[in-house]
Scaffold this motif. Structure first.
Motif, short mmCIF file in Angstrom:
data_model
loop_
_atom_site.label_atom_id
_atom_site.label_comp_id
_atom_site.label_asym_id
_atom_site.label_seq_id
_atom_site.Cartn_x
_atom_site.Cartn_y
_atom_site.Cartn_z
N HIS A 149 0.83 -1.21 0.00
CA HIS A 149 0.00 0.00 0.00
C HIS A 149 0.86 1.26 0.00
CE1 HIS A 149 0.72 1.19 4.17
NE2 HIS A 149 0.64 -0.10 4.48
N GLU A 165 -8.26 0.58 5.16
CA GLU A 165 -8.65 1.67 4.26
C GLU A 165 -7.50 2.05 3.32
OE1 GLU A 165 -10.79 4.30 2.19
OE2 GLU A 165 -11.59 2.88 3.64
N THR A 177 -5.24 0.20 1.92
CA THR A 177 -5.11 -0.69 0.77
C THR A 177 -6.22 -0.43 -0.24
OG1 THR A 177 -6.32 -2.51 1.82
CG2 THR A 177 -3.92 -2.51 2.03
N ARG A 178 -7.44 -0.20 0.27
CA ARG A 178 -8.56 0.12 -0.64
C ARG A 178 -8.27 1.40 -1.40
NH1 ARG A 178 -12.30 -1.79 3.64
NH2 ARG A 178 -12.07 0.26 4.56
N GLU A 179 -7.81 2.42 -0.68
CA GLU A 179 -7.53 3.71 -1.31
C GLU A 179 -6.38 3.60 -2.31
OE1 GLU A 179 -6.94 8.38 -0.03
OE2 GLU A 179 -7.00 6.86 1.54
N TRP A 220 -5.62 1.04 -4.13
CA TRP A 220 -6.13 0.42 -5.35
C TRP A 220 -7.11 1.34 -6.08
CZ3 TRP A 220 -4.21 -2.51 -8.64
CH2 TRP A 220 -4.97 -2.97 -9.70
N GLN A 221 -7.93 2.09 -5.37
CA GLN A 221 -8.86 3.01 -6.03
C GLN A 221 -8.10 4.01 -6.90
OE1 GLN A 221 -11.00 4.63 -2.69
NE2 GLN A 221 -12.50 2.98 -2.69
N VAL A 247 -12.84 -6.82 -7.15
CA VAL A 247 -12.09 -6.51 -5.94
C VAL A 247 -12.70 -7.27 -4.76
CG1 VAL A 247 -11.35 -4.69 -4.35
CG2 VAL A 247 -11.49 -4.23 -6.81
N GLU A 280 -11.97 -8.23 -0.56
CA GLU A 280 -11.21 -8.02 0.67
C GLU A 280 -11.01 -9.36 1.36
OE1 GLU A 280 -12.81 -5.12 3.34
OE2 GLU A 280 -12.91 -3.59 1.78
#
Length: 128
Positions: free
Chosen positions: A9, A55, A57-59, A61-62, A71, A73
């Motif tokens: 990340h 959050e 890691t999500r951000e 990738w976004q 996607v 989790e």
């Protein structure tokens, strides 16, 4: 055989909030945007992305995603070791051509060292 892309990340805010809730810093968002270019240059458009429930890691990738993808989790990416990441990778559907895993150190770095002998460490927002 599918292609695996390991991603650490991007740079996140300090540990002054819940670890899972930490978001990217401005530098982290800039680095993730650069990662998108790196992925596109190498034609690494992921069919499936597995990331931790954090959050950051999500951000990452976004911002970095070069195209829409499936996607998912998986808490093992946040909590587990390299053997857990191997299990996550092994569970990918057979039709996946490019699988991206967005996770954390030291686990992502450990798996990279196991898969690529002599590989050096991974900084924030590095990919291999």
């Amino acid at each position: 055989m599918p292609t695996l892309v390991l991603i650490r990340h991007a740079k996140a805010e300090p540990h002054n909030v819940s670890d899972l809730a930490r978001v990217l810093t401005p530098r982290g968002r800039t680095d993730a945007a650069r990662l998108q270019g790196w992925l596109l240059e190498r034609e690494l458009v992921s069919d499936r992305v597995v990331l931790s429930p954090a959050e950051r890691t999500r951000e990452t990738w976004q911002v970095a995603s070069p195209a829409p993808s499936d996607v998912v989790e998986d808490p093992r990416i946040y909590e587990g070791g390299s053997s857990d990441l191997r299990a996550v990778i092994a569970e990918a559907p057979a039709d996946v051509e490019v699988l991206a895993v967005v996770g954390h150190n030291p686990t992502v770095e450990q798996l990279l060292a196991e898969l690529v002998p002599g590989a050096q460490g991974m900084s924030t927002c590095d990919a291999a």
